[in-house]
Design a protein around this motif. Structure first.
Motif, PDB file in Angstrom:
ATOM      1  N   SER A  23       6.276  10.109  16.223  1.00 51.58           N
ATOM      2  CA  SER A  23       5.651   9.392  14.207  1.00 51.58           C
ATOM      3  C   SER A  23       8.207   7.915  13.766  1.00 51.58           C
ATOM      4  N   LYS A  24       8.607   8.809  14.534  1.00 52.37           N
ATOM      5  CA  LYS A  24       9.883   7.389  14.637  1.00 52.37           C
ATOM      6  C   LYS A  24       9.866   6.542  15.213  1.00 52.37           C
ATOM      7  N   CYS A  25       9.031   6.423  16.203  1.00 52.61           N
ATOM      8  CA  CYS A  25       8.349   5.319  17.189  1.00 52.61           C
ATOM      9  C   CYS A  25       7.710   4.108  16.641  1.00 52.61           C
ATOM     10  N   ILE A  26       7.017   5.083  16.019  1.00 50.98           N
ATOM     11  CA  ILE A  26       5.927   3.583  15.586  1.00 50.98           C
ATOM     12  C   ILE A  26       6.909   3.227  14.131  1.00 50.98           C
ATOM     13  N   ALA A  27       7.229   3.972  13.618  1.00 53.01           N
ATOM     14  CA  ALA A  27       8.109   3.662  12.177  1.00 53.01           C
ATOM     15  C   ALA A  27       9.128   2.754  12.527  1.00 53.01           C
ATOM     16  N   ARG A  28       9.758   2.772  13.390  1.00 52.77           N
ATOM     17  CA  ARG A  28      10.649   1.404  13.629  1.00 52.77           C
ATOM     18  C   ARG A  28      10.383   0.457  14.437  1.00 52.77           C
ATOM     19  N   ASP A  32       2.955  -4.830  15.703  1.00 50.48           N
ATOM     20  CA  ASP A  32       1.602  -5.482  14.527  1.00 50.48           C
ATOM     21  C   ASP A  32       0.430  -4.060  14.707  1.00 50.48           C
ATOM     22  N   PRO A  33      -1.017  -4.216  13.839  1.00 51.73           N
ATOM     23  CA  PRO A  33      -1.829  -2.784  13.686  1.00 51.73           C
ATOM     24  C   PRO A  33      -2.498  -2.541  14.588  1.00 51.73           C
ATOM     25  N   THR A  34      -2.916  -3.803  15.729  1.00 46.65           N
ATOM     26  CA  THR A  34      -3.373  -3.889  16.651  1.00 46.65           C
ATOM     27  C   THR A  34      -2.369  -3.108  17.514  1.00 46.65           C
ATOM     28  N   TYR A  39      -1.085   2.278  20.461  1.00 40.62           N
ATOM     29  CA  TYR A  39      -0.239   3.600  20.577  1.00 40.62           C
ATOM     30  C   TYR A  39      -0.232   4.469  20.610  1.00 40.62           C
ATOM     31  N   TYR A  40      -0.943   4.327  18.861  1.00 42.19           N
ATOM     32  CA  TYR A  40      -2.049   5.561  18.846  1.00 42.19           C
ATOM     33  C   TYR A  40      -2.762   6.431  19.441  1.00 42.19           C
ATOM     34  N   HIS A  41      -3.723   5.796  20.247  1.00 39.67           N
ATOM     35  CA  HIS A  41      -5.082   6.332  20.895  1.00 39.67           C
ATOM     36  C   HIS A  41      -4.643   6.296  22.295  1.00 39.67           C
ATOM     37  N   ALA A  42      -3.405   5.605  23.116  1.00 38.83           N
ATOM     38  CA  ALA A  42      -3.414   4.872  23.992  1.00 38.83           C
ATOM     39  C   ALA A  42      -1.704   6.633  24.885  1.00 38.83           C
ATOM     40  N   VAL A  69       1.934  11.740  11.481  1.00 36.23           N
ATOM     41  CA  VAL A  69       2.082  10.086  11.927  1.00 36.23           C
ATOM     42  C   VAL A  69       1.131   9.528  11.357  1.00 36.23           C
ATOM     43  N   LYS A  70       0.162  10.304   9.384  1.00 35.73           N
ATOM     44  CA  LYS A  70      -0.221   9.003   9.216  1.00 35.73           C
ATOM     45  C   LYS A  70       0.213   7.833   7.879  1.00 35.73           C
ATOM     46  N   LYS A  71       1.174   8.867   8.246  1.00 31.40           N
ATOM     47  CA  LYS A  71       2.714   7.786   6.979  1.00 31.40           C
ATOM     48  C   LYS A  71       2.604   7.068   7.859  1.00 31.40           C
ATOM     49  N   ALA A  72       3.170   7.022   9.064  1.00 28.89           N
ATOM     50  CA  ALA A  72       3.654   6.421  10.274  1.00 28.89           C
ATOM     51  C   ALA A  72       2.780   5.066  10.317  1.00 28.89           C
ATOM     52  N   VAL A  73       1.837   5.459  10.497  1.00 29.26           N
ATOM     53  CA  VAL A  73       0.839   4.561  10.999  1.00 29.26           C
ATOM     54  C   VAL A  73      -0.321   3.516  10.163  1.00 29.26           C
ATOM     55  N   LEU A  74      -0.192   4.541   9.254  1.00 35.30           N
ATOM     56  CA  LEU A  74      -1.131   3.062   8.515  1.00 35.30           C
ATOM     57  C   LEU A  74       0.106   2.077   7.577  1.00 35.30           C
ATOM     58  N   PRO A  75       1.473   2.461   7.861  1.00 37.69           N
ATOM     59  CA  PRO A  75       1.812   0.643   7.316  1.00 37.69           C
ATOM     60  C   PRO A  75       1.303   0.219   8.134  1.00 37.69           C
ATOM     61  N   LYS A  76       1.438   0.286   9.074  1.00 40.11           N
ATOM     62  CA  LYS A  76       2.014  -0.761  10.395  1.00 40.11           C
ATOM     63  C   LYS A  76       0.292  -1.694   9.994  1.00 40.11           C
ATOM     64  N   CYS A  77      -0.518  -0.184  10.162  1.00 38.87           N
ATOM     65  CA  CYS A  77      -1.971  -0.702  10.200  1.00 38.87           C
ATOM     66  C   CYS A  77      -2.705  -1.408   8.754  1.00 38.87           C
ATOM     67  N   GLU A  78      -1.185  -1.893   8.291  1.00 39.26           N
ATOM     68  CA  GLU A  78      -1.794  -2.854   6.483  1.00 39.26           C
ATOM     69  C   GLU A  78      -2.640  -1.773   5.602  1.00 39.26           C
ATOM     70  N   TYR A  79      -2.593  -0.451   5.463  1.00 35.40           N
ATOM     71  CA  TYR A  79      -3.799   0.820   4.580  1.00 35.40           C
ATOM     72  C   TYR A  79      -2.058   1.141   4.049  1.00 35.40           C
ATOM     73  N   ASN A  80      -2.216   1.588   2.515  1.00 34.20           N
ATOM     74  CA  ASN A  80      -1.525   2.170   1.947  1.00 34.20           C
ATOM     75  C   ASN A  80      -1.166   3.599   2.659  1.00 34.20           C
ATOM     76  N   ARG A  81       0.131   4.010   2.306  1.00 37.68           N
ATOM     77  CA  ARG A  81      -0.323   5.473   3.602  1.00 37.68           C
ATOM     78  C   ARG A  81      -1.324   6.687   2.555  1.00 37.68           C
ATOM     79  N   CYS A  82      -1.163   5.777   1.667  1.00 42.58           N
ATOM     80  CA  CYS A  82      -2.283   7.214   0.632  1.00 42.58           C
ATOM     81  C   CYS A  82      -3.363   7.079   0.940  1.00 42.58           C
ATOM     82  N   THR A  83      -4.319   6.706   1.121  1.00 46.04           N
ATOM     83  CA  THR A  83      -5.592   6.104   2.172  1.00 46.04           C
ATOM     84  C   THR A  83      -6.298   7.198   2.043  1.00 46.04           C
TER      85      THR A  83
END
Length: 177
Positions: A23-28, A32-34, A39-42, A69-83
């Motif tokens: 989660s920290k790796c993704i957040a920092r 980009d979204p791709t 990273y999430y899937h592989a 992990v959702k809190k880290a992934v969603l902003p990076k994929c340009e979604y709201n954290r509460c989606t």
């Protein structure tokens, strides 16, 4: 980190430690979204879910892993954290990003492992057949336990793996013949 006595505390704490690192790796990272989706899937998903065929984590523990992990992934994929999960776990044709719920990942891994054992030869097949026969005996019903997954069998719960597979099949509305 398998433990006797149905205690997965050490295993769960290790998964949480790895989950926090990812989660920290993704957040920092400057993803980009791709990149985030890749990273999430592989990397993330295989590293967290590899022990799922043999663990039985509660739904609340699976949700705890997923929320972090959702809190880290969603902003990076340009979604709201509460989606809601209906959107984030939805198919890309419906504007989802195809995240996976940990409950489904665990259920699929356990079911796949059980079927693999049943279809193999030798010791794995014999052990899976023994476990299934013993569970059927404990259930005390003439209906096959994987075909009638909606009948409650509370006396089956000293076992963990077989009831978890039954619950997953019931959630899907599926059976196993």
């Amino acid at each position: 980190h398998k433990a006797l006595g149905r205690n997965n505390t050490k295993a769960f704490s290790e998964l949480m430690r790895k989950n926090t690192i990812h989660s920290k790796c993704i957040a920092r990272a400057p993803f980009d979204p791709t990149d985030t989706w890749s990273y999430y899937h592989a990397i993330y998903n295989p590293s967290i879910t590899y022990p799922f065929p043999s663990y039985v984590l509660s739904n609340s523990r699976c949700e705890t892993l997923q929320v972090q992990v959702k809190k880290a992934v969603l902003p990076k994929c340009e979604y709201n954290r509460c989606t809601p999960n209906a959107v984030t776990c939805g198919h890309s044709d419906f504007a989802g990003i195809e995240l996976r719920t940990m409950e489904v990942e665990q259920g699929m891994a356990q079911l796949q492992s059980f079927i693999l054992c049943l279809r193999s030869e030798g010791v794995p097949c014999k052990l899976a057949m023994i476990a299934q026969s013993w569970a059927q005996h404990i259930a005390g019903t003439s209906k096959p336990i994987f075909e009638d997954v909606h009948t409650a069998l509370p006396h089956l719960y000293p076992m963990m793996w077989i009831p978890a597979i039954r619950n997953f099949l019931a959630t899907l509305g599926g059976t196993l013949e």
